[in-house]
Write a protein that holds these residues in place. Sequence first.
Motif, short mmCIF file in Angstrom:
data_model
loop_
_atom_site.label_atom_id
_atom_site.label_comp_id
_atom_site.label_asym_id
_atom_site.label_seq_id
_atom_site.Cartn_x
_atom_site.Cartn_y
_atom_site.Cartn_z
N LEU A 1 0.85 -1.19 0.00
CA LEU A 1 0.00 0.00 0.00
C LEU A 1 0.88 1.24 0.00
O LEU A 1 1.32 1.69 1.06
CB LEU A 1 -0.87 -0.01 1.26
N PRO A 2 1.18 1.78 -1.18
CA PRO A 2 2.06 2.95 -1.22
C PRO A 2 1.44 4.13 -0.46
O PRO A 2 0.23 4.36 -0.55
CB PRO A 2 2.17 3.26 -2.72
N LYS A 3 2.26 4.84 0.25
CA LYS A 3 1.75 5.98 1.02
C LYS A 3 1.42 7.13 0.07
O LYS A 3 2.06 7.31 -0.96
CB LYS A 3 2.81 6.46 2.01
N HIS A 4 0.42 7.86 0.43
CA HIS A 4 0.03 9.05 -0.32
C HIS A 4 1.15 10.08 -0.19
O HIS A 4 1.79 10.15 0.86
CB HIS A 4 -1.27 9.60 0.27
N PRO A 5 1.40 10.85 -1.26
CA PRO A 5 2.47 11.85 -1.17
C PRO A 5 2.39 12.69 0.11
O PRO A 5 3.41 13.03 0.70
CB PRO A 5 2.26 12.71 -2.41
N GLU A 6 1.16 12.96 0.55
CA GLU A 6 0.98 13.75 1.78
C GLU A 6 1.59 13.08 3.00
O GLU A 6 2.00 13.73 3.94
CB GLU A 6 -0.52 13.92 2.08
N SER A 7 1.59 11.73 2.97
CA SER A 7 2.09 11.01 4.15
C SER A 7 3.56 10.62 4.04
O SER A 7 4.10 10.01 4.94
CB SER A 7 1.28 9.73 4.39
N GLN A 8 4.16 10.92 2.89
CA GLN A 8 5.58 10.58 2.73
C GLN A 8 6.41 11.44 3.67
O GLN A 8 6.14 12.62 3.84
CB GLN A 8 6.04 10.86 1.29
N PRO A 9 7.41 10.82 4.22
CA PRO A 9 8.26 11.63 5.09
C PRO A 9 9.02 12.68 4.26
O PRO A 9 9.40 12.42 3.13
CB PRO A 9 9.22 10.60 5.70
N LYS A 10 9.14 13.85 4.82
CA LYS A 10 9.87 14.92 4.10
C LYS A 10 11.04 15.37 4.96
O LYS A 10 10.92 15.49 6.18
CB LYS A 10 8.95 16.10 3.86
N ALA A 11 12.13 15.59 4.27
CA ALA A 11 13.30 16.08 5.00
C ALA A 11 13.17 17.60 5.09
O ALA A 11 12.83 18.27 4.12
CB ALA A 11 14.57 15.70 4.26
#
Lengths: 128, 146
Positions: B130-140
């Motif tokens: 289940l790929p994470k939605h871009p919103e839930s991707q961790p961001k540096a």
Amino acid sequence: MSQVNDIVTHKPSAAEPTTTRPVIAPAVDIYENEREYLVLADLPGVSHDSVQIRFEGGELSLAASRPDDKAGGYLGSEIVDADYRRLFRIPETVDSDKIEARLVDGVLHLVLPKTGKAGPRQISVKMH
Amino acid sequence: MLTYWMDLNDPFRAFDNVRRRMDQVLRDYDESAGLRARTSYPRASLRDAKEAFVLTAEVPGVAEADLKITATHDSLTITGERKASAPEGYAVHRQERGAIRFARSFALPAKIDVEKITAGLKLGVLTVTLPKHPESQPKAITVKAQ
């Protein structure tokens, strides 16, 4: 009584395990018809080359192991890396040379054909 | 023939029964103490693999066609059925793996991209990625010195 004795004097055929993995007794179904016994065992996650089936001294031992899961990041897990093990006593009527096993969708199908001569027979009672 | 097999199996059956009873007792205790939720079918694991969640479930003997997966942006439901495996013309000695119809839902900890879900079935284990939605991707986030 003979069964009790047998258990007490039974020597474990497998060597002492070298790992501390948990051992699970897989769920099995056992069926019989006039030609064979059929044993079905749930072995999810096991590949066919890690299944060991031994027939020795009237006992059929079934052993399998799941590969170690090295992936991390578990949020929750109910599945453990475990060994499956189960032991059955097989009637002498089984033709051990013709035992066949197949693994389909994580279920082991074990066919134990009966020897021809020991098939079901009717014994008639004679009247004197 | 039936009793013959049963007799040979008896000592093992006794151990089996003890084991089952012990399991049941321990399970009941765990549940009463709230240590562990009742284990439902199928047994499953959820893993966070950075870009995706990976759900694995043990479904031995369940055919591809009998599995159905539905998902929303934050939940996943697996429904399926294992058909009775008793073959025709066989007498039953022991049946521990019955036919089962199941439905299990999982709440996901972050929003997923429903369109990109993939699922595979191998060796009786279902794996759903289940790929994470871009919103839930961790961001540096870079820290600037002021």
